[in-house]
Design a protein around this motif. Structure first.
Motif, PDB file in Angstrom:
ATOM      1  N   SER A  22       1.128  -1.123   0.093  1.00  0.00           N
ATOM      2  CA  SER A  22      -0.365  -0.067   0.006  1.00  0.00           C
ATOM      3  C   SER A  22       0.882   1.424  -0.071  1.00  0.00           C
ATOM      4  CB  SER A  22      -1.282   0.188   1.118  1.00  0.00           C
ATOM      5  OG  SER A  22       0.377  -0.159   2.869  1.00  0.00           O
ATOM      6  N   GLY A  66     -19.022   0.332  -4.203  1.00  0.00           N
ATOM      7  CA  GLY A  66     -18.470  -0.773  -3.765  1.00  0.00           C
ATOM      8  C   GLY A  66     -16.638  -1.108  -3.635  1.00  0.00           C
ATOM      9  N   ARG A  67     -16.163  -1.798  -3.635  1.00  0.00           N
ATOM     10  CA  ARG A  67     -14.288  -1.520  -3.288  1.00  0.00           C
ATOM     11  C   ARG A  67     -14.109  -2.560  -5.244  1.00  0.00           C
ATOM     12  NH1 ARG A  67     -10.297  -1.677  -0.860  1.00  0.00           N
ATOM     13  NH2 ARG A  67     -11.581  -1.856   1.384  1.00  0.00           N
ATOM     14  N   LYS A  70      -8.792  -5.328  -7.642  1.00  0.00           N
ATOM     15  CA  LYS A  70      -6.710  -4.589  -7.338  1.00  0.00           C
ATOM     16  C   LYS A  70      -6.548  -4.684  -8.408  1.00  0.00           C
ATOM     17  CE  LYS A  70      -3.913  -4.662  -3.963  1.00  0.00           C
ATOM     18  NZ  LYS A  70      -3.711  -5.382  -2.961  1.00  0.00           N
ATOM     19  N   ASP A 151      -5.423   0.559  -1.768  1.00  0.00           N
ATOM     20  CA  ASP A 151      -7.469   1.508  -1.185  1.00  0.00           C
ATOM     21  C   ASP A 151      -7.351   2.416  -2.037  1.00  0.00           C
ATOM     22  OD1 ASP A 151      -9.716   1.296   1.082  1.00  0.00           O
ATOM     23  OD2 ASP A 151      -9.226   3.528   1.015  1.00  0.00           O
ATOM     24  N   GLN A 154      -8.740   0.911  -5.494  1.00  0.00           N
ATOM     25  CA  GLN A 154      -9.400   0.422  -5.829  1.00  0.00           C
ATOM     26  C   GLN A 154     -10.975   1.534  -4.977  1.00  0.00           C
ATOM     27  OE1 GLN A 154      -9.225  -4.000  -3.509  1.00  0.00           O
ATOM     28  NE2 GLN A 154      -7.611  -2.679  -2.353  1.00  0.00           N
ATOM     29  N   LYS A 155     -11.246   2.771  -4.897  1.00  0.00           N
ATOM     30  CA  LYS A 155     -11.519   3.088  -4.703  1.00  0.00           C
ATOM     31  C   LYS A 155     -12.005   4.664  -5.721  1.00  0.00           C
ATOM     32  CE  LYS A 155     -12.826   0.907  -0.405  1.00  0.00           C
ATOM     33  NZ  LYS A 155     -12.348   1.089   0.917  1.00  0.00           N
ATOM     34  N   ASP A 190      -9.135   0.000   5.183  1.00  0.00           N
ATOM     35  CA  ASP A 190      -9.455   1.203   5.932  1.00  0.00           C
ATOM     36  C   ASP A 190     -10.146   1.445   6.713  1.00  0.00           C
ATOM     37  OD1 ASP A 190     -12.156  -0.732   5.652  1.00  0.00           O
ATOM     38  OD2 ASP A 190     -12.779   0.605   3.298  1.00  0.00           O
ATOM     39  N   LYS A 213     -10.117  11.740   0.427  1.00  0.00           N
ATOM     40  CA  LYS A 213     -10.618  10.957  -0.489  1.00  0.00           C
ATOM     41  C   LYS A 213     -11.911  12.465  -1.469  1.00  0.00           C
ATOM     42  CE  LYS A 213     -10.909   6.965   0.560  1.00  0.00           C
ATOM     43  NZ  LYS A 213     -11.579   5.159   0.215  1.00  0.00           N
ATOM     44  N   THR A 221     -16.487   3.217   0.108  1.00  0.00           N
ATOM     45  CA  THR A 221     -17.357   1.787   0.430  1.00  0.00           C
ATOM     46  C   THR A 221     -18.817   2.155   1.858  1.00  0.00           C
ATOM     47  OG1 THR A 221     -16.284   0.205   2.241  1.00  0.00           O
ATOM     48  CG2 THR A 221     -16.194   0.001   0.234  1.00  0.00           C
ATOM     49  N   GLU A 224     -16.545   1.122   5.404  1.00  0.00           N
ATOM     50  CA  GLU A 224     -15.958   2.956   5.681  1.00  0.00           C
ATOM     51  C   GLU A 224     -17.105   3.747   5.963  1.00  0.00           C
ATOM     52  OE1 GLU A 224     -12.172   4.988   3.814  1.00  0.00           O
ATOM     53  OE2 GLU A 224     -13.916   3.681   1.306  1.00  0.00           O
TER      54      GLU A 224
END
Length: 301
Positions: A22, A66-67, A70, A151, A154-155, A190, A213, A221, A224
């Motif tokens: 990460s 949703g995520r 990856k 993270d 994926q977002k 997260d 973000k 999500t 999260e």
């Protein structure tokens, strides 16, 4: 993304930090990591009204999705580690160490760039670490991406340009010195699966995640969102951070200058982070070391 690129390049001028899946160096979990379920309940239950301009209010602007897979993630998608984004001659890791540590001593011959030692008040654990640079000691204090790069990928970060991802990886808002084992236990989690063991720092921590973000138009999500809301409901006035202050200072309260005392800047990176550059004789926090060329103005390059 054109409007985002313009916004990012305008807002982000300073550096940032870590390695691993990460971009945050993973170490063995020593048990100092934190709670995975805090605030994960239904966010609709008795929520306090958010203050205007608060992190809780900003959270409500983030999309909930949703995520994404990856697939395609690699640290290199976010540019080289520790780039000198602000072109001050120091890499991002050392800029963040200089911002977050106190009693900083620099390695000789590095023009006050390479941090050799210092004292670190770790916000994740609430402990104090005596940092000493070295092959066997540097990992005690690592640089964490508050929103892990995996993270972020994926977002929404897959849709960012390469330059926008490089800025995200080096944005001081998204970077923080951290206890090595605590950072390792976090990995690319997260807020739904990891929060700092130091409960006094959780409001600041999730507020930074929300701010990052929002800045890069990433999403959260549902789990999260609920976890972050659960934390921020305990501090509905938590302000939106800008990343210029260290985490320890943010928890401790206003800087010395706000309490009527002259600020003390470790180096030009700290002067710039405080918005005090260029600095001149007579200005609060002035030190002759800032004026290397003797022209009466410091930290101009």
């Amino acid at each position: 993304m054109t409007s985002l690129r313009t916004k990012v390049l305008a807002l982000v001028a300073l550096p940032a930090i870590l390695l691993g899946s990460s971009a945050c160096t993973p170490l063995a979990d020593t048990g100092t990591g934190a709670n995975a379920g805090f605030g994960a309940g239904d966010s609709s239950s008795s929520v306090q009204e958010a203050a205007s301009g608060s992190a809780l209010e900003q959270l409500d602007t983030l999309p909930i999705k949703g995520r994404a897979p990856k697939t395609g993630y690699d640290r290199d998608q976010f540019g080289p580690s520790w780039a000198d984004v602000d072109r001050n001659g120091c890499d991002t890791r050392n800029d963040i160490l200089a911002r977050d540590l106190t009693a900083v001593v620099y390695k000789d011959g590095t023009k006050e760039c390479v941090v050799a030692s210092g004292t670190f008040a770790d916000p994740y654990t609430g402990t104090t670490i005596n940092f000493v640079r070295g092959n066997e000691t540097s990992a005690a204090v690592q640089i964490d991406h508050i929103v892990a790069l995996s993270d972020a990928w994926q977002k929404g970060a897959q849709q960012l340009s390469a330059e926008e991802r490089r800025q995200l990886a080096n944005d001081p808002l998204n970077l923080m010195a951290a206890d090595g084992p605590a950072n390792g236990s976090k990995s690319d989690s997260d807020a739904a699966t990891w929060l700092p063991a130091n409960k006094a720092f959780r409001c600041e921590y999730v507020a930074r995640q929300v701010a990052v973000k929002a800045r890069y138009e990433l999403w959260v999500t549902q789990a999260e969102h609920n976890a972050i809301a659960g934390v921020l409901e305990t501090c509905p006035d938590q302000p939106v951070p800008d990343g210029s202050r260290s985490a320890a200072a943010a928890v401790a309260g206003p800087p010395a200058a706000e309490a009527g005392k002259a600020p003390v800047y470790a180096n030009c990176a700290a002067v710039k982070a405080a918005g005090a550059a260029p600095i001149r004789p007579g200005d609060a926090g002035w030190d002759p070391k800032f004026d290397g060329d003797g022209d009466g103005e410091g930290c101009t390059s």
